[in-house]
Design a protein around this motif. Structure first.
Motif, PDB file in Angstrom:
ATOM      1  N   ARG A 307     -11.572 -21.701  82.534  1.00  0.00           N
ATOM      2  CA  ARG A 307     -10.349 -22.486  82.745  1.00  0.00           C
ATOM      3  C   ARG A 307      -9.481 -21.842  83.825  1.00  0.00           C
ATOM      4  NH1 ARG A 307      -7.966 -22.996  77.425  1.00  0.00           N
ATOM      5  NH2 ARG A 307      -9.357 -24.792  77.195  1.00  0.00           N
ATOM      6  N   ALA A 385     -14.638 -31.159  79.810  1.00  0.00           N
ATOM      7  CA  ALA A 385     -13.406 -31.946  79.791  1.00  0.00           C
ATOM      8  C   ALA A 385     -12.269 -31.180  80.452  1.00  0.00           C
ATOM      9  CB  ALA A 385     -13.046 -32.308  78.351  1.00  0.00           C
ATOM     10  N   ASP A 386     -12.217 -29.876  80.223  1.00  0.00           N
ATOM     11  CA  ASP A 386     -11.171 -29.062  80.838  1.00  0.00           C
ATOM     12  C   ASP A 386     -11.336 -29.013  82.357  1.00  0.00           C
ATOM     13  OD1 ASP A 386      -8.927 -27.073  80.180  1.00  0.00           O
ATOM     14  OD2 ASP A 386     -10.205 -25.915  81.528  1.00  0.00           O
ATOM     15  N   ARG A 387     -12.563 -29.076  82.829  1.00  0.00           N
ATOM     16  CA  ARG A 387     -12.836 -29.079  84.270  1.00  0.00           C
ATOM     17  C   ARG A 387     -12.837 -30.494  84.848  1.00  0.00           C
ATOM     18  NH1 ARG A 387     -15.070 -24.251  85.869  1.00  0.00           N
ATOM     19  NH2 ARG A 387     -16.183 -25.203  87.605  1.00  0.00           N
ATOM     20  N   GLN A 388     -12.581 -31.501  84.004  1.00  0.00           N
ATOM     21  CA  GLN A 388     -12.485 -32.915  84.404  1.00  0.00           C
ATOM     22  C   GLN A 388     -13.797 -33.427  84.999  1.00  0.00           C
ATOM     23  OE1 GLN A 388      -9.102 -33.138  87.047  1.00  0.00           O
ATOM     24  NE2 GLN A 388      -7.641 -32.559  85.456  1.00  0.00           N
ATOM     25  N   ASP A 391     -17.504 -36.977  82.473  1.00  0.00           N
ATOM     26  CA  ASP A 391     -17.953 -38.374  82.481  1.00  0.00           C
ATOM     27  C   ASP A 391     -19.463 -38.485  82.280  1.00  0.00           C
ATOM     28  OD1 ASP A 391     -15.330 -38.795  83.003  1.00  0.00           O
ATOM     29  OD2 ASP A 391     -15.594 -39.749  84.956  1.00  0.00           O
ATOM     30  N   GLY A 428     -10.911 -37.440  74.225  1.00  0.00           N
ATOM     31  CA  GLY A 428     -10.839 -37.227  75.665  1.00  0.00           C
ATOM     32  C   GLY A 428     -10.577 -38.508  76.432  1.00  0.00           C
ATOM     33  N   GLU A 433      -8.729 -37.591  79.834  1.00  0.00           N
ATOM     34  CA  GLU A 433      -9.435 -36.419  80.329  1.00  0.00           C
ATOM     35  C   GLU A 433     -10.765 -36.769  80.966  1.00  0.00           C
ATOM     36  OE1 GLU A 433      -7.711 -33.194  77.062  1.00  0.00           O
ATOM     37  OE2 GLU A 433      -9.719 -34.038  76.833  1.00  0.00           O
ATOM     38  N   LEU A 434     -11.348 -37.893  80.594  1.00  0.00           N
ATOM     39  CA  LEU A 434     -12.556 -38.394  81.227  1.00  0.00           C
ATOM     40  C   LEU A 434     -12.445 -39.900  81.346  1.00  0.00           C
ATOM     41  CD1 LEU A 434     -15.430 -38.366  78.615  1.00  0.00           C
ATOM     42  CD2 LEU A 434     -13.230 -37.390  78.088  1.00  0.00           C
TER      43      LEU A 434
END
Length: 545
Positions: A307, A385-388, A391, A428, A433-434
């Motif tokens: 992160r 999800a934290d790194r986007q 998907d 998310g 987030e996605l």
């Protein structure tokens, strides 16, 4: 480099008044600032006040008068302009010594203007110096050094060049605007030491960096090398100190200066394997660990470090082994998704094994492995999800129809862990987030919402990290992103389950209300009579039956 002035000492020139010199516990010369003198005088005042508070006797009165007379004579001697602070130490090149007089008479609290501002120090054997170096610091604080030309020219390329350009009878060098007079004095003193490295032992990293800076300005290469050897061996405490060391050493790559060993602590040109393989190896070790506490703590650490890298866009891990069209971020994402595919394959294999009618898992080994793989996938999803970049994970999970079909064949105690993955995806999407496509969102709901509702009771009571309100809000928001017809189909299916299970089913009433208003209260199209409402009632009855 500070401004240098070369002057001669003329006869009748005003002499510099001498004051006591402080010496550090390690034996270094230390040029005290006016503030240090002020603190010294305050300490002496407090000691004298304590002594004077005791009741004197007749004998002590006579002794005190004698001592006071002696102190007055000593003070008159100390304040004379002919006083000199000299060394009783060995000859030049064999060390340095210092004697400092101590003021014992009680004096009033000094003002800043009246504090000593000039200091004289003589290095080597008394009376053998042939050069004066005057250091003029900030606020007019001045230090006069009595040194030897041969010592300075042998150790300092700066002094060697300056003195070689001038006449041999030159006797004084002035250096103006010295930022760190104390370290200048200490660095000159190190020219008289044979074992400089021993002098640096037990010094702080910040002080050695200050010495390194002055040694570089003076061209004192042997001192620079000793400082670098110290910095290479001593631990650096904290990121701030590490940054100071790297920034101070990074540009030192001159002749006979070995700065590379210090920098090897933070960088390497010859990695045993590319960063891609190192990261993959670390993640594999964490995913395959079966020790619960160690795995949990390392997952938390790796998640936090990734992160930090992602938020600060650190790109200093580039290597010659990395293709130019791949950034460190791409390498990390590729590694994460390769681990996701491996976990999914393992999870599907375990489900097939556990769904076999002849399979007997009395010891619960397969159930533990399923829980482990589900936990691994949840952790990887959290990182993505934290790194986007989650998907693609949503697409992978939506396409797991075979896994979903095996879900009902397993005991709920074994299967409910994978519903936590579904819940995290819904959360998310609900948080933005996605952003998977409409088809992916619809497939996620059609494939995995019913298994989640079947496992909801176990999720509520079997997972400490499960937040019912957050999950229910995420499911509702995901449903409301679909076209109105799909919202109706999914919510009617949920309604039948909710009317039967109650609290053991996700509460999607808020999403239901939004869909109701969109459909009946304020439709964004022309009304078509009550046919929609009648159709809804018929569909609800069919679900209940």
């Amino acid at each position: 480099m500070a401004e240098i002035r070369l002057t001669r000492v003329e006869q009748g020139q005003t002499k510099i008044r001498n004051v006591p010199i402080a010496v550090t516990p390690e034996g270094f010369w230390c040029c005290p600032s006016p503030i240090v003198f002020q603190k010294t005088l305050k300490t002496q005042n407090s000691i004298n006040k304590t002594k004077s508070s005791t009741l004197p006797t007749k004998n002590s009165v006579h002794k005190r008068e004698t001592i006071q007379n002696t102190e007055k004579q000593l003070m008159s001697t100390l304040l004379s302009d002919d006083q000199k602070v000299i060394s009783d130490g060995p000859a030049p090149g064999h060390g340095l010594g210092l004697k400092g007089s101590i003021v014992t008479e009680r004096i009033p609290r000094p003002k800043v203007e009246s504090l000593p501002r000039k200091v004289a120090i003589e290095f080597g054997e008394m009376g053998t110096s042939d050069l004066k170096v005057v250091l003029i610091g900030k606020h007019g604080f001045t230090v006069k050094l009595s040194v030897h030309k041969s010592v300075l020219m042998a150790n300092s390329s700066f002094f060697s060049a300056k003195l070689a350009e001038q006449e041999s009878c030159l006797s004084c060098v002035e250096i103006d605007d010295c930022d760190d007079v104390e370290i200048y004095v200490e660095t000159v003193g190190l020219m008289y030491c044979k074992e400089m490295k021993l002098r640096l032992i037990r010094q702080s990293v910040s002080r050695v960096l200050r010495i390194l800076k002055i040694a570089e300005l003076l061209g004192f290469k042997s001192c620079m090398q000793s400082c670098l050897e110290f910095l290479e061996a001593v631990p650096w405490v904290g990121e701030e100190e590490e940054e100071k060391v790297v920034s101070s050493v990074q540009h030192l790559q001159g002749e006979n200066i070995k700065a590379t060993p210090v920098l090897k602590r933070v960088s390497s040109d010859h990695l045993s394997s590319p960063p891609k393989d190192i990261l993959s190896h670390i993640i594999d070790l964490v995913l395959k660990s079966k020790e619960e506490r160690g795995r949990r703590e390392m997952k938390s650490i790796v998640l936090r470090l990734l992160r930090e890298n992602n938020s600060s866009n650190i790109n200093n891990n580039n290597s010659s082994n990395i293709p130019t069209n791949q950034s460190p971020t791409d390498i990390c994402n590729e590694t994460l998704y390769r681990s996701c595919n491996s976990c999914l394959d393992s999870l599907l294999s375990l489900f097939k094994q556990a769904s076999d009618p002849e399979f007997d898992d009395n010891k619960g080994g397969v159930a533990k492995l399923i829980a482990l793989e589900a936990d691994n996938l949840t952790w990887l999803l959290e990182i993505l999800a934290d790194r986007q970049v989650a998907d693609e994970f949503a697409i992978m999970w939506a396409n797991q129809q075979e896994l979903a079909s095996l879900h009902t064949k397993l005991p709920i105690v074994s299967r409910h862990h994978i519903s936590g993955i579904t819940a995290r995806l819904y959360v998310g999407i609900g948080r933005g987030e996605l952003l998977p496509s409409k088809d992916t969102r619809l497939s996620l709901l059609q494939t995995w919402l019913q298994p989640l509702m079947d496992d909801y009771t176990w999720l509520l009571h079997g997972s400490r990290s499960f937040d019912r309100k957050v999950v229910e809000e995420g499911i509702g928001r995901t449903i409301l992103t679909l076209p109105l017809e799909d919202q109706q189909s999914i919510l009617l299916s949920w309604l039948g389950c909710f009317l039967k299970a109650g609290d053991n089913c996700p509460n999607l009433q808020r999403a239901f209300e939004v869909w109701w208003r969109r459909t009946f209260v304020r439709p964004y199209c022309e009304p078509q009579g009550n046919t929609t409402l009648f159709k809804l009632i018929d569909d609800t009855k069919a679900v209940e039956d």
